[in-house]
Design an enzyme around this catalytic site. Sequence first.
Site, mmCIF file in Angstrom:
data_model
loop_
_atom_site.group_PDB
_atom_site.id
_atom_site.type_symbol
_atom_site.label_atom_id
_atom_site.label_comp_id
_atom_site.label_asym_id
_atom_site.label_seq_id
_atom_site.Cartn_x
_atom_site.Cartn_y
_atom_site.Cartn_z
ATOM 1 N N HIS A 29 0.832 -1.208 0.000
ATOM 2 C CA HIS A 29 0.000 0.000 0.000
ATOM 3 C C HIS A 29 0.866 1.257 0.000
ATOM 4 O O HIS A 29 1.940 1.277 0.594
ATOM 5 C CB HIS A 29 -0.887 0.050 1.255
ATOM 6 C CG HIS A 29 -1.799 -1.111 1.420
ATOM 7 N ND1 HIS A 29 -1.387 -2.307 1.962
ATOM 8 C CD2 HIS A 29 -3.107 -1.272 1.104
ATOM 9 C CE1 HIS A 29 -2.403 -3.141 1.983
ATOM 10 N NE2 HIS A 29 -3.462 -2.555 1.464
ATOM 11 N N ASN B 44 -17.675 -2.090 5.974
ATOM 12 C CA ASN B 44 -18.255 -1.098 6.912
ATOM 13 C C ASN B 44 -18.910 0.014 6.116
ATOM 14 O O ASN B 44 -18.600 0.208 4.938
ATOM 15 C CB ASN B 44 -17.135 -0.513 7.795
ATOM 16 C CG ASN B 44 -16.001 0.084 6.955
ATOM 17 O OD1 ASN B 44 -15.115 -0.638 6.485
ATOM 18 N ND2 ASN B 44 -16.052 1.365 6.733
HETATM 19 N N1 HPA Z 1 -12.166 3.516 4.182
HETATM 20 C C1 HPA Z 1 -11.002 3.225 3.569
HETATM 21 N N2 HPA Z 1 -10.547 1.990 3.430
HETATM 22 C C2 HPA Z 1 -11.302 0.993 3.925
HETATM 23 C C3 HPA Z 1 -12.526 1.233 4.568
HETATM 24 C C4 HPA Z 1 -12.970 2.571 4.688
HETATM 25 O O1 HPA Z 1 -14.057 2.871 5.256
HETATM 26 N N3 HPA Z 1 -13.016 0.008 4.924
HETATM 27 C C5 HPA Z 1 -12.115 -0.905 4.506
HETATM 28 N N4 HPA Z 1 -11.078 -0.331 3.903
#
Ligand code: HPA
Length: 270
Positions: free
Chosen positions: A81, A233
């Site tokens: 990343h 989420n």
């Molecule tokens: N934001 C950024 N990256 C993520 C999120 C998020 O809400 N959930 C999982 N990876």
Amino acid sequence: MYTTINQAYEYIYAKYNKPIDIAIILGSGLGPLADEIENPIIIDYKDIPGFPISTIPGHEGKLYIGKVSGKTVCAMKGRFHYYEGHDMDVVTLPIRVFAKLGIKYLFVTNACGGIREDLNPGQITLISDHIGLFAPSPLRGPNLDEFGPRFKDMSEVYSKELRNIAYHAAKKVDVDLKEGVYCFFKGPMFETPAEIRAFRALGADMCGMSTVPEAIVARHSGMTTLGISLVTNKAAGLSTNQLDHKEVMAAADKAEIDLVKLVKEIIKEM
Ligand code: HPA
């Protein structure tokens, strides 16, 4: 750059020199797909020249090469990343190595936050397009002519044809599939509610901290990409919960059975 790519390529090619059909990047918590690979050859990132070691829980740092649904795949369990501090050259190094290995297809998976109202935790979502304006371009600097042209068209980064196959496969294995626009955020902090509201207005359906650099480089190299996001989420400000990496991992664990089923069926139908 060419030297680094060639060294990594030669190391992998010395371990496995037969044609590979599909490269797969496994995102947070989606690693178990690697366990579906039959009799894999496993290569540790620390042994591949130029590959860094992943530092995040849920990102193991191994390349698995073997058969899935009758096709040969090369799966990355753990990716690099931008927020870890790597330059975009490093983040996208594996893609260029895959292109050099002659791999034509890339499946890129990730965990993401759901921005659009109907994208709730557990939802598997195809990436139809992305917003990558805030990701530094991985194609900046001297163009690597061996891979692709200076000014590459990006009107179909995520293959329409592969998305159609994915919908067909999803129906067959009874997995609910949606699609949306993925927006890249640099991370590592989650977004603010104001950022999410701003990008919702700009057309973002999901948000995450990966995928866009890799997909751009794959497109530049002429690879055909399928992007699959797992919503772990609701994005910032859209639920009362505070965002937390453990929540992301738990949601990924739950949806993983469906995702594995779906990916296996897609590969079968390709
Ligand atoms: N934001 C950024 N990256 C993520 C999120 C998020 O809400 N959930 C999982 N990876």
